[in-house]
Scaffold this active site. Structure first.
Site, PDB file in Angstrom:
ATOM      1  N   ASP A  30       0.860  -1.169   0.000  1.00  0.00           N
ATOM      2  CA  ASP A  30       0.000   0.000   0.000  1.00  0.00           C
ATOM      3  C   ASP A  30       0.907   1.232   0.000  1.00  0.00           C
ATOM      4  OD1 ASP A  30      -2.160   1.689  -0.033  1.00  0.00           O
ATOM      5  OD2 ASP A  30      -3.203   0.759   1.624  1.00  0.00           O
TER       6      ASP A  30
HETATM    7  C1  NOJ Z   1      -3.962   3.960   0.048  1.00  0.00           C
HETATM    8  C2  NOJ Z   1      -5.179   3.115   0.236  1.00  0.00           C
HETATM    9  O1  NOJ Z   1      -5.115   2.444   1.479  1.00  0.00           O
HETATM   10  C3  NOJ Z   1      -5.377   2.110  -0.873  1.00  0.00           C
HETATM   11  O2  NOJ Z   1      -6.608   1.474  -0.693  1.00  0.00           O
HETATM   12  C4  NOJ Z   1      -5.281   2.756  -2.220  1.00  0.00           C
HETATM   13  O3  NOJ Z   1      -5.482   1.813  -3.216  1.00  0.00           O
HETATM   14  C5  NOJ Z   1      -3.921   3.405  -2.351  1.00  0.00           C
HETATM   15  N1  NOJ Z   1      -3.745   4.404  -1.326  1.00  0.00           N
HETATM   16  C6  NOJ Z   1      -3.724   4.043  -3.711  1.00  0.00           C
HETATM   17  O4  NOJ Z   1      -4.524   5.157  -3.836  1.00  0.00           O
END
Ligand code: NOJ
Length: 763
Positions: free
Chosen positions: A295
Site C-alpha cells: 500500500d
Molecule cells: C492507500 C489506500 O489504502 C489504498 O486502498 C489505495 O489503493 C492506495 N492508497 C492508492 O490510492
C-alpha cells in the site's frame, strides 16, 4: 425414443467434454507461452531493469496519499525513460496514459510497458453505490455488473489495473473505510469479492475492456484498534483464519491478478513484511500466481512501526516477505539492486517478484499493444453512456434498505400536492457520488430533489426547504470536513414548510467525505444541526420519512423512535435521485438487507452478529454479573441481514431431511416463505448455522447460504438449501479446515435475529 435421447445426450456430453478439453489445452498453451515470454525477457534484463519493474510512482497531479518525498518531476521523468518505473498510479485518461507510456516505449532499452493503476472502487465516471450499499443488495451479480461497467469506462481511459475490490471484513462502524467493503460477514464478503474480480477482469484479461483486479488490504486492516484508520491490529488466529482470510481466499480462487497488502501490523508484524501472510498463506497454501503491491508507502512505514531500521532494511524485509512492488515507498528504487549485489537479498527473490509482474503485463496484452487502453474515441463514447447510467440506477435502487415503515406511510403518492422535501443533502448533487469517486464529475449526481421532481412530472408540486447548512467548507478527498454547529439560518423556513405539509421527506446522514480513508469517527451519530432540524420539524409534523444517505452504519435511535419511515440509501451514485424516487413512490419495492449491524450508540462498536457466546451471555441470576452494558442494550438497533419491504413475508415449516448427517454426506433444508401482502416483492432468505460446542468456541450464528427470491403477492414458495461438511467446518489454529462431530443448529429467516430453527447432529 429413450435410447435416442440417451445417444443424443451422450454425443452432446462427448462433444462438450472435447470442447472443454480443447479450451483447457488452449489455456495451458497460452499460459506456457506466457511463461516462456516472461523467462526470455527476464534473461535479458539487467539488475537495475529488474528493480525498475518493482517500482510504482504516483502522478504528481493527482495523489491518493501523503505527498511523496523528493517531489521532483524531472527525476520522475528520467526514471520512467530509463525503464526504472514498472507502474504508475493516478495517471488517467487515454491521452495522459499514452503520453506516459510513450516515455517508456520510445526511450527505454527493453521497452517494457508500464501498468497503470487507479482506485476504481465503485465506478470510474458513472458512479454506482458505494460497495457497502452494493453488498446490501445481496446480489453478487450486481457487484459483477457494476465492476464490469467500471472496467469498460476505466479501460477506455487508459487504466488497466484497479485497486479493488476491498474485501476487508470489519465490525467497527467508526472505521471510515467500511464504505469500501461488504460489511461484517466473511461469507458475503467472499461472494461479493469474487464477483467484483469477475466483473473487473471479465472472461479474459487480454480483452480490451478487462482490467486487473487487486484484492486488498491483505490482511486484517478492518480490525484497526478502536476503529481508527491505520491503527495496529491485534487479533488471534481464530479471527484471522475464520473472519479475515476467507474473502481474500475467494478472490485468489476467482483469479484476482494482484493483491495489495495493508498498512497495519498484525500481532506486531507489519502485514507488508509478513512472510507468514504473503509467502506461507497467499503464495504458498493458496498458490496465488499474481503479484503483490504494497500500500502507499507501507514499506517505508515499517520504519515508523518500529519494525525496520531504515529504508534499506525496510526494502530487504518487504521483498523477502513477498511484497513484489513498492507503491511510493521509495525503498526498492534506491536499495534493492545494492541489496542483491551485497548478497543480502538473493537474486532469485527479486526474479520471483519481477516474473509475477511481467506475467500480469503479458496477460493484459500490454506487450502486444502497449497503447491498447489509450483510445480517446472509446473514452468519449463509453464514459457516462446511457447504458452505464441505467445500470447505475438499477444497482442503486436494489441497494436500498427499508429500516422502518410505520402505517405503510411509504410508498408516497405522486399526486400528493403537499409533500415537503427538507435537508441540505436533499439538493446536494455531490455527496451522492460517494467517496473514492475516481473520475466522477463534481456535482454530477441526480439529487433527491431532482429525482422526485422528475418522477412527479408535469403535476410536480414538491416543495423544498434546505434547512441549515450541514458542511461549511467545500471538502474533497484530502481535506477535513467542517460541520455547521451554530448557524441556524434556514431552520424557520423548513419548519414553516413542514407545518403546512401532509408528509415531510427529510434527507439526513453523512457528507460523502465523512467516510473512506482517514475518516474514522469517535461518534457515529448524525453531525451538524441535523438532529436539531429533525426535532424542530417533528414538533410540527409527525409524518416524517427519513432518507438516510451515508457511507457507514450510523447510530440513530431517536430517528427510529420518532420518524414514521426510514429508507437507507447509502451514497448511491450518479443516478441517486432517480433511484430514490423509484422507491419513495413505489415504482420499485425495496429489498435490500443490511450487511453491517446498526449500533444504538457508538459505544457498542465493534458490533457484529457472529460473536461468540461468552461465559455469561444472559442475565441468568438477576444480578449485574453478566456480559452487558449498564446503560445500553447489547443488541443493535437493526441487526445484520435486516430490511423490510412494502409487502410482508412469513416463514414456516422449516424442515430437515434428517436429524443426522454423516461427515461425507449432506443435509437438505426446506422452508416455506409466503408473501402475505398485496404487492410483489423480493426477499433475501438467509441460512445461519451454529456449531453448538467445538474444540474452538464457535459463533452464536454464522451465515452459510442465502437466496434472493421474487414472490408475487400472496405467493408461497418452498426454498431449499443443501448443507455439506464445507459449511459446517471451521479453521483451527493450524489453518486446517475441520469438521467436528456433534450438535448443530440451523436458523433460517429474513434477518439474523428473527429466524426459525432446527437441530441436527453430525455423527
Ligand atoms: C492507500 C489506500 O489504502 C489504498 O486502498 C489505495 O489503493 C492506495 N492508497 C492508492 O490510492
Amino acid at each position: 425414443m429413450k435410447k435416442v435421447l440417451l445417444l443424443v445426450a451422450a454425443a452432446f456430453i462427448l462433444m462438450a467434454a472435447s470442447m472443454l478439453e480443447s479450451c483447457q489445452e488452449v489455456h495451458v498453451k497460452e499460459s506456457d507461452q506466457t511463461d516462456q515470454r516472461v523467462e526470455d525477457l527476464l534473461s535479458k534484463m539487467t539488475l537495475e531493469e529488474k528493480v525498475g519493474q518493482t517500482v510504482q510512482l504516483t502522478s504528481r497531479w493527482e495523489m491518493t496519499g501523503p505527498p511523496p518525498a523528493g517531489n521532483n518531476m524531472q527525476h520522475q521523468l528520467d526514471e520512467i525513460k530509463a525503464g526504472r518505473v514498472g507502474s504508475m498510479l493516478n495517471v488517467t485518461g487515454a491521452n495522459a496514459t499514452r503520453a506516459a507510456q510513450e516515455l517508456v516505449m520510445e526511450n527505454s532499452r527493453l521497452k517494457i510497458p508500464m501498468i497503470f493503476g487507479y482506485d476504481v472502487i465503485h465506478g470510474y465516471q458513472t458512479m454506482f453505490p458505494v460497495p457497502l450499499g452494493i453488498a446490501a443488495s445481496w446480489e453478487p451479480e450486481l457487484a459483477e455488473l457494476s465492476s464490469s461497467v467500471a472496467a469498460r469506462e476505466a479501460t477506455a481511459a487508459g487504466i488497466n489495473w484497479t485497486f479493488a475490490p476491498m474485501v476487508d471484513v470489519s465490525h467497527d462502524a467508526r472505521w471510515g473505510r467500511v464504505m469500501e467493503g461488504a460489511g461484517e460477514d466473511p461469507f458475503l464478503a467472499a461472494q461479493m469479492g469474487a464477483a467484483y474480480v469477475h466483473g473487473f477482469q471479465g472472461e479474459n484479461l487480454a480483452d480490451k475492456e478487462s482490467m486487473a483486479a487487486c484484492a486488498k488490504h491483505y490482511a486484517a486492516y478492518g480490525f484497526a484498534n478502536g476503529g481508527r484508520d491505520y491503527n495496529s491490529v491485534d487479533i488471534g488466529t481464530n479471527t484471522l483464519f475464520n473472519n479475515v482470510l476467507p474473502p481474500f481466499k475467494a478472490c485468489s480462487d476467482a483469479g484476482a491478478a494482484t493483491f495489495m497488502n495493508s498498512f497495519n501490523t498484525l500481532n506486531g508484524v507489519p502485514a507488508t513484511g509478513s512472510s507468514f501472510l504473503l509467502r506461507d498463506i497467499l503464495k504458498g497454501k493458496w498458490g496465488f500466481e499474481g503479484f503483490v503491491v504494497s500500500d502507499w508507502a507501507s514499506i517505508s512505514e515499517m520504519i515508523d512501526h518500529g519494525y525496520a531500521a531504515d529504508h534499506r532494511d525496510a526494502a530487504e524485509k518487504a521483498i523477502k516477505a513477498g511484497s513484489d512492488m513498492d507503491m511510493e515507498g521509495n525503498c526498492y528504487a534506491p536499495y534493492l539492486a545494492e541489496l542483491v549485489k551485497s548478497g543480502a537479498v538473493s537474486e532469485d527473490v527479486l526474479d520471483d517478484a519481477v516474473r509475477r509482474i511481467l506475467k500480469v503485463k503479458f496477460e493484459l496484452g500490454l506487450f502486444d499493444d502497449p497503447y491498447k487502453y489509450c483510445d480517446s474515441l472509446r473514452e468519449k463514447n463509453e464514459l457516462l453512456s446511457q447504458e452505464n447510467l441505467e445500470a447505475a440506477r438499477k444497482v442503486a435502487r436494489r441497494s436500498f434498505v427499508l429500516l422502518k415503515n410505520e402505517n405503510q406511510i411509504l410508498p408516497l403518492s405522486k399526486n400528493d400536492s403537499k409533500i415537503a422535501l427538507i435537508g441540505a443533502l436533499a439538493s446536494d448533487k455531490d455527496s451522492p457520488l460517494g467517496s473514492w469517486r475516481a473520475k466522477a464529475i463534481k456535482n454530477s449526481a441526480v439529487s433527491v430533489l431532482e429525482g422526485m421532481q422528475a418522477a412527479m412530472g408535469e403535476s410536480n408540486t414538491l416543495r423544498f426547504a434546505k434547512g441549515p447548512e450541514y458542511v461549511t467548507n467545500d471538502p474533497n478527498f484530502h481535506s477535513e470536513l467542517e460541520f455547521n454547529n451554530s448557524d441556524y439560518s434556514g431552520m424557520d423556513e423548513a419548519v414553516a414548510l413542514a407545518k403546512k405539509s401532509n408528509v415531510v421527506v427529510m434527507v439526513l446522514g453523512e457528507n460523502c467525505f465523512q467516510t473512506a480513508e482517514g475518516r474514522s469517527q469517535a461518534d457515529i451519530g448524525l453531525k451538524g444541526l441535523q438532529m436539531d432540524l429533525f426535532r424542530a420539524v417533528h414538533q410540527v409534523n409527525k409524518n416524517i420519512v427519513v432518507v438516510l444517505m451515508n457511507g457507514r452504519p450510523v447510530a440513530i435511535p431517536e430517528l427510529d423512535e420518532k420518524a414514521m419511515a426510514i429508507l437507507e440509501v447509502w451514497h448511491p451514485g450518479s443516478m441517486a435521485g432517480h433511484a430514490i424516487a423509484d422507491v419513495l413512490f413505489g415504482d420499485y419495492n425495496p429489498a435490500g438487507k443490511l450487511t453491517m449491524s446498526f449500533p444504538r450508540s457508538t459505544g457498542q462498536c465493534p458490533l457484529h452478529y457472529d460473536h461468540l457466546s461468552t461465559g455469561r451471555s444472559g442475565n441468568k441470576y438477576n444480578t449485574v454479573f453478566w456480559s452487558h452494558y449498564t446503560d445500553e442494550a447489547n443488541e443493535p438497533l437493526y441487526p445484520f441481514g435486516y430490511g423490510l419491504s412494502y409487502t410482508d413475508f412469513e416463514y414456516s415449516m422449516l424442515q430437515l431431511d434428517s436429524s443426522e448427517m454423516k461427515p461425507e454426506a449432506s443435509i437438505r433444508i426446506k422452508v416455506e416463505v409466503k408473501n402475505t401482502g398485496d404487492r410483489d416483492g423480493e426477499e433475501v432468505v438467509q441460512l445461519y448455522i451454529r456449531d453448538v460446542h467445538a474444540s474452538i468456541a464457535q459463533p452464536v450464528k454464522k451465515l452459510k447460504a442465502f437466496r434472493k427470491v421474487l414472490l408475487k403477492a400472496g405467493e408461497n414458495k418452498t426454498i431449499e438449501f443443501e448443507i455439506t461438511s464445507k459449511e459446517l467446518s471451521f479453521y483451527n489454529s493450524d489453518y486446517e479446515s475441520i469438521l467436528e462431530a456433534g450438535k448443530f443448529v440451523v436458523y433460517v429467516g429474513g434477518n439474523s435475529r428473527d429466524c426459525l430453527w432446527a437441530e441436527f447432529e453430525v455423527k
